[in-house]
Design an enzyme around this catalytic site. Structure first.
Site, PDB file in Angstrom:
ATOM      1  N   ASP A 160       0.866  -1.173   0.000  1.00  0.00           N
ATOM      2  CA  ASP A 160       0.000   0.000   0.000  1.00  0.00           C
ATOM      3  C   ASP A 160       0.913   1.236   0.000  1.00  0.00           C
ATOM      4  O   ASP A 160       2.142   1.146   0.088  1.00  0.00           O
ATOM      5  CB  ASP A 160      -0.975  -0.012   1.186  1.00  0.00           C
ATOM      6  CG  ASP A 160      -2.232   0.822   0.886  1.00  0.00           C
ATOM      7  OD1 ASP A 160      -2.171   1.695  -0.015  1.00  0.00           O
ATOM      8  OD2 ASP A 160      -3.261   0.621   1.545  1.00  0.00           O
TER       9      ASP A 160
HETATM   10  C1  NOJ Z   1      -4.053   3.914   0.115  1.00  0.00           C
HETATM   11  C2  NOJ Z   1      -5.249   3.019   0.212  1.00  0.00           C
HETATM   12  O1  NOJ Z   1      -5.221   2.277   1.403  1.00  0.00           O
HETATM   13  C3  NOJ Z   1      -5.369   2.063  -0.966  1.00  0.00           C
HETATM   14  O2  NOJ Z   1      -6.578   1.361  -0.862  1.00  0.00           O
HETATM   15  C4  NOJ Z   1      -5.273   2.798  -2.252  1.00  0.00           C
HETATM   16  O3  NOJ Z   1      -5.448   1.933  -3.330  1.00  0.00           O
HETATM   17  C5  NOJ Z   1      -3.915   3.481  -2.307  1.00  0.00           C
HETATM   18  N1  NOJ Z   1      -3.809   4.426  -1.210  1.00  0.00           N
HETATM   19  C6  NOJ Z   1      -3.669   4.198  -3.621  1.00  0.00           C
HETATM   20  O4  NOJ Z   1      -4.427   5.340  -3.701  1.00  0.00           O
END
Ligand code: NOJ
Length: 734
Positions: A265
């Site tokens: 993430d």
């Molecule tokens: C953080 C989020 O937790 C995730 O779900 C998302 O896809 C990413 N950022 C990218 O924006």
């Protein structure tokens, strides 16, 4: 310009394996690590990094020309010519916004959810996006958590079915089709259990619960061929998932044999330091790589540290090759080596009509009718002459879209106010007052105008709830009531004596117990998206009957959380016979008079609305439940049948739900578990026999040895319209 390596390989017509191994054989270590790095589109060195082969993927670029330009640089100006993965959070639509995922889940329709994802894929793919970070299949049992909006609810069975449908919709028949994009099962795993519903917080989940509740949707999606997984930000039982080799390698790779790619993430690799799990960026890169993160999102820990870690033999080159080949394999499947540019399309002026129709259908099917006193709904435009439309969410094209809608134009939304006016034409006078500036507003200045309008109207329709910003990532709440002065607004309108229809738009369940007696009808619309207005109008005026069912339990008070239907029975389950209300306790009563069961004194133990609940304009009667065999052997199936009759006056759809209970288990089993559901459309008076076939494999659970086994014994089965279903049969597994 001499042909680059990808161009040379393209001419050889190689199969995937040979293509990737030939490409890998030509790659330098820097180029390999480059493939493992994803950069945000605002990175100032983007173009040079692509030319040098230091990037495998870009996140957040959606402009068609810019994407084509970046792909051109990657495939023509880098030494190898490897195209880019272009990732974006296409969560519930791209230009056309469908209901938030939790709303889509309330449709309980795999077909519809698949179509919604497909529309999102078609629109985003036409911009050059080839990878979405969806679906989010974290089991969500805490409505304080803002990301419940992005989830498919509290139940592993429903979440698995709808999650697989979304993957099918995004990925299409073939990933290489120009209308398909790669999907991502996120956030692996347990993220939804963050303490107190605070985002990014610690999760402590015993392995047995993890395997029986949180992992099944991920396993289902892995089996359904989801292209990628995203590791959760969170700390799972003391080991942040980004560095958790037990989860990412032992379970995902060895047990499940998952071959797709795993992305971290956002900046979650350097966050291993913040977690207190790693000392520095080098050890964070090491832990993440050893655990099995193939691609790093947004940060550069891999790019900077993997070269020395490999040189010092702390990371094995074979492992890097394996990780890079998973990334290249996805690019191959997407057809990017053959065509990474997308046809230039004229900028979107109007949304596609099929997409809008689907958005309307999805919003219609996602609305859940929670209350309908004395058939207040549907309204009839021939019976009423004036309507007061009140509330901050009645005419706000932005707020009705909900969270994660970067690529939509709110001006393209059709609001409820506009749709109602359109629908009633001149036959009903529609008067509008916001009442409150926003859903959080505490300024009651406009109450008098709102109450005047209500007092002079036949019916007041209130559009209240939560504006979009109150749910979604990092947008968690400790109270899940109607924020600001909205409850006071309801009270003020109640005083006028005009009948109240409450339409709620929100990203989570809302505690409604206090205001429920003040309103005649409640339609829960989540954040319904671009076509929310026409969908809600159709429901309000009975063009179609509500058929949505709650994908998540609605508690009476925030203190009941976590509250979900598939709880364990405990040794002292609460019952109405033993329940003692706080107001009935005598002064200095002996403790034994308090029922001694698992409940709170100051609220009833039941939820306000159970999982699966949702009313219709008609009534459905369930009779004659039967099992085709009283006793089955492990490996066989049982058929459970009941008759459903539409005993009301409206033609309508009912979502028939099958629940089972395994009465005795070597690990205690939930009081009910969803094992099937079907949408059945019945005209007034019509009956249908509905059959569910359940194989004993579907009764299996992870036992104390963490083995998936069906245990012989007695089972109850219920068929009904929600998780409080009472029509019950029994069968035995021998
Ligand atoms: C953080 C989020 O937790 C995730 O779900 C998302 O896809 C990413 N950022 C990218 O924006």
């Amino acid at each position: 310009m001499p042909a680059n390596i990808c161009q040379q390989l393209n001419n050889k017509n190689l199969d995937k394996e040979s293509y990737i191994s030939s490409l890998l054989a030509q790659m330098t270590l820097t180029e390999k690590i480059g493939q493992m790095s994803q950069l945000n589109n605002d990175n100032e060195n983007l173009k040079t990094s692509i030319i040098k082969g230091n990037v495998g993927s870009i996140i957040n670029e959606v402009n068609h020309e810019s994407i084509n330009a970046l792909q051109r640089i990657a495939s023509q100006e880098s030494r190898l010519g490897i195209p880019l993965l272009i990732g974006r959070d296409v969560i519930h639509g791209f230009n056309t916004i469908l209901p938030i995922p939790l709303g889509q889940a309330a449709s309980w329709s795999t077909e519809l959810v698949e179509t919604c994802a497909n529309i999102a894929a078609i629109e985003s793919a036409s911009s050059g996006v080839n990878w979405t970070f969806a679906p989010m299949i974290d089991i969500s049992r805490d409505p304080r958590w803002g990301r419940i909006a992005e989830s498919l609810g509290e139940d592993p069975y429903l979440c698995s079915a709808l999650g697989c449908a979304m993957v099918k919709g995004f990925q299409g028949e073939k990933l290489s089709d120009s209308t398909s994009i790669a999907a991502c099962a996120k956030h692996f795993a347990g993220y939804g259990a963050s303490e107190s519903g605070r985002d990014y917080n610690t999760t402590n989940i015993p392995e047995n619960e993890l395997r029986n509740v949180h992992l099944p949707p991920f396993k289902a999606l892995a089996e359904a061929g989801v292209s990628t997984f995203m590791a959760s930000f969170s700390d799972l039982n003391g080991v942040p998932v980004t560095g958790n080799s037990w989860l990412l390698s032992d379970i995902l790779r060895e047990e499940w044999q998952y071959m797709g790619m795993v992305v971290s993430d956002w900046e979650s690799i350097p966050q291993l330091i913040t977690h207190g799990f790693c000392m520095d960026r080098e050890s964070a890169a090491l832990e993440a790589c050893l655990a099995g993160i193939d691609m790093e999102m947004a940060s550069n820990t891999y790019a900077i540290n993997l070269p020395s870690l490999i040189k010092n033999d702390q990371v094995n080159l074979d492992q890097i090759n394996m990780m890079v080949s998973r990334i290249l394999s996805l690019k191959f499947d997407l057809g990017l080596f053959e065509a990474s540019f997308t046809e230039s399309t004229p900028p979107l002026k109007r949304l596609n009509s099929f997409h809008l129709d689907t958005a309307k259908k999805a919003a219609t099917k996602s609305c859940v009718l929670l209350k309908n006193n004395k058939q207040t709904l549907p309204l009839s435009k021939t019976e009423i002459t004036s309507l007061a439309v009140i509330g901050p969410l009645a005419d706000d094209g932005y707020e009705q879209l909900g969270t994660w809608v970067f690529d939509a134009k709110p001006s393209q939304s059709i609001t409820c106010l506009n749709a109602i006016k359109d629908y009633v034409g001149n036959s009903v006078e529609v008067k509008f007052s916001k009442g409150l500036e926003t859903s959080r507003s505490n300024n009651q200045e406009d109450f008098s105008k709102a109450t005047q309008l209500a007092a002079s109207a036949d019916v007041a329709v209130l559009f209240l709830g939560e504006e979009a910003i109150l749910s979604g990532e990092a947008h968690c709440r400790s109270n899940i009531n109607l924020p600001g002065c909205q409850e006071q607004l309801i009270n003020a309108i109640y005083e006028t004596g005009t009948s109240i229809v409450l339409v709620i738009m929100a990203g989570r369940p809302i505690t409604l117990e206090k205001i429920l007696p003040k309103v005649d009808a409640v339609l829960f619309a989540w954040h319904p998206g671009t076509m929310g207005g026409p969908a809600i109008t159709d429901l309000l005026f009975g063009e179609t009957s509500p058929s949505g069912k709650l994908p998540v339990t609605f508690p009476r008070t925030v203190g009941q959380i976590p509250l979900y239907y598939s709880q364990k029975n405990t040794g002292r389950p609460p019952s109405d016979a033993t329940f003692v209300d706080i107001n009935d306790i005598q002064v200095r009563a002996a403790q034994t008079s308090l029922g001694m069961t698992s409940t709170h004194l100051d609220t009833h133990f039941s939820p306000l609305f159970p999982f699966g609940f949702g009313l219709s304009y008609t009534q459905f009667e369930y009779t004659n439940i039967q099992v085709n065999r009283q006793s089955i052997k492990v490996g066989e199936s049982v058929e459970i049948t009941a008759t459903i009759t539409n005993i009301g006056n409206y033609d309508a759809e009912e979502i028939v739900q099958l629940y089972i209970r395994d009465l005795v288990g070597s690990v205690t089993r939930p009081v009910k578990e969803l094992k099937g559901f079907k949408g059945v459309f019945l005209t007034a008076g019509q009956s249908e026999s509905v059959v569910f076939k359940v194989h004993t494999d579907e009764l299996a659970f992870y036992n104390r040895q963490m083995k998936l086994k069906t245990e012989p014994g007695l089972f109850n089965a219920w068929l009904g319209s929600n998780s409080d279903a009472e029509l019950k049969a029994e069968f035995e597994v021998v």
